[in-house]
Design a protein around this motif. Structure first.
Motif, short mmCIF file in Angstrom:
data_model
loop_
_atom_site.label_atom_id
_atom_site.label_comp_id
_atom_site.label_asym_id
_atom_site.label_seq_id
_atom_site.Cartn_x
_atom_site.Cartn_y
_atom_site.Cartn_z
N PHE A 27 15.38 2.03 9.40
CA PHE A 27 14.84 3.04 10.31
C PHE A 27 15.26 4.44 9.88
O PHE A 27 14.49 5.38 9.98
N VAL A 28 16.49 4.59 9.38
CA VAL A 28 16.98 5.87 8.87
C VAL A 28 16.06 6.36 7.76
O VAL A 28 15.64 7.52 7.75
N GLN A 29 15.75 5.49 6.82
CA GLN A 29 14.88 5.87 5.70
C GLN A 29 13.47 6.19 6.18
O GLN A 29 12.83 7.10 5.65
N LYS A 30 13.01 5.47 7.17
CA LYS A 30 11.65 5.67 7.67
C LYS A 30 11.49 7.01 8.39
O LYS A 30 10.49 7.70 8.21
N VAL A 31 12.47 7.40 9.20
CA VAL A 31 12.32 8.60 10.03
C VAL A 31 13.10 9.81 9.51
O VAL A 31 12.91 10.92 10.00
N GLY A 32 13.99 9.60 8.53
CA GLY A 32 14.69 10.73 7.94
C GLY A 32 15.83 11.30 8.77
O GLY A 32 16.12 12.48 8.68
N LEU A 33 16.47 10.47 9.56
CA LEU A 33 17.65 10.89 10.33
C LEU A 33 18.88 10.18 9.77
O LEU A 33 18.76 9.34 8.89
N THR A 34 20.04 10.51 10.28
CA THR A 34 21.26 9.81 9.86
C THR A 34 21.42 8.54 10.68
O THR A 34 20.83 8.40 11.76
N SER A 35 22.25 7.63 10.20
CA SER A 35 22.48 6.40 10.94
C SER A 35 23.13 6.68 12.29
O SER A 35 22.83 6.03 13.29
N GLN A 36 24.00 7.68 12.35
CA GLN A 36 24.62 8.05 13.62
C GLN A 36 23.57 8.56 14.61
O GLN A 36 23.60 8.23 15.79
N GLN A 37 22.63 9.37 14.13
CA GLN A 37 21.56 9.87 14.99
C GLN A 37 20.69 8.73 15.50
O GLN A 37 20.32 8.70 16.68
N VAL A 38 20.39 7.77 14.63
CA VAL A 38 19.57 6.63 15.05
C VAL A 38 20.29 5.80 16.10
O VAL A 38 19.71 5.43 17.12
N ARG A 39 21.58 5.54 15.88
CA ARG A 39 22.35 4.77 16.86
C ARG A 39 22.43 5.51 18.20
O ARG A 39 22.37 4.89 19.26
N GLU A 40 22.52 6.83 18.16
CA GLU A 40 22.54 7.62 19.39
C GLU A 40 21.19 7.54 20.11
O GLU A 40 21.14 7.42 21.33
N LEU A 41 20.10 7.59 19.35
CA LEU A 41 18.77 7.45 19.95
C LEU A 41 18.62 6.09 20.62
O LEU A 41 18.07 6.00 21.72
N ILE A 42 19.11 5.04 19.96
CA ILE A 42 19.04 3.70 20.54
C ILE A 42 19.86 3.64 21.83
O ILE A 42 19.41 3.08 22.83
N ARG A 43 21.02 4.26 21.81
CA ARG A 43 21.88 4.27 23.01
C ARG A 43 21.19 5.01 24.17
O ARG A 43 21.24 4.58 25.31
N LYS A 44 20.52 6.12 23.87
CA LYS A 44 19.90 6.93 24.92
C LYS A 44 18.54 6.41 25.38
O LYS A 44 18.20 6.50 26.56
#
Length: 62
Positions: A27-44
């Motif tokens: 997902f990081v590679q697909k959307v161009g965010l960091t893994s921390q940002q992706v995990r935060e999005l999932i949490r929110k």
């Protein structure tokens, strides 16, 4: 507990698991965010792939 790779159907593709590094990295590679940002999005916002893609796109453009 890891996903059972032999059991694949639409439900697995609809979600991004924050517990599985390979799913987060894809997902990081697909959307161009960091893994921390992706995990935060999932949490929110939950782990629905469609929602995460929409929020990630808005985050990158905004």
């Amino acid at each position: 507990m890891a996903d059972d790779k032999s059991k694949r159907d639409f439900r697995d593709r609809d979600r991004v698991s924050a517990n599985d590094d390979y799913e987060v990295e894809y997902f990081v590679q697909k959307v161009g965010l960091t893994s921390q940002q992706v995990r935060e999005l999932i949490r929110k916002h939950g782990n629905a792939r469609e929602t995460l893609e929409r929020v990630a796109k808005a985050l990158k453009s905004g």
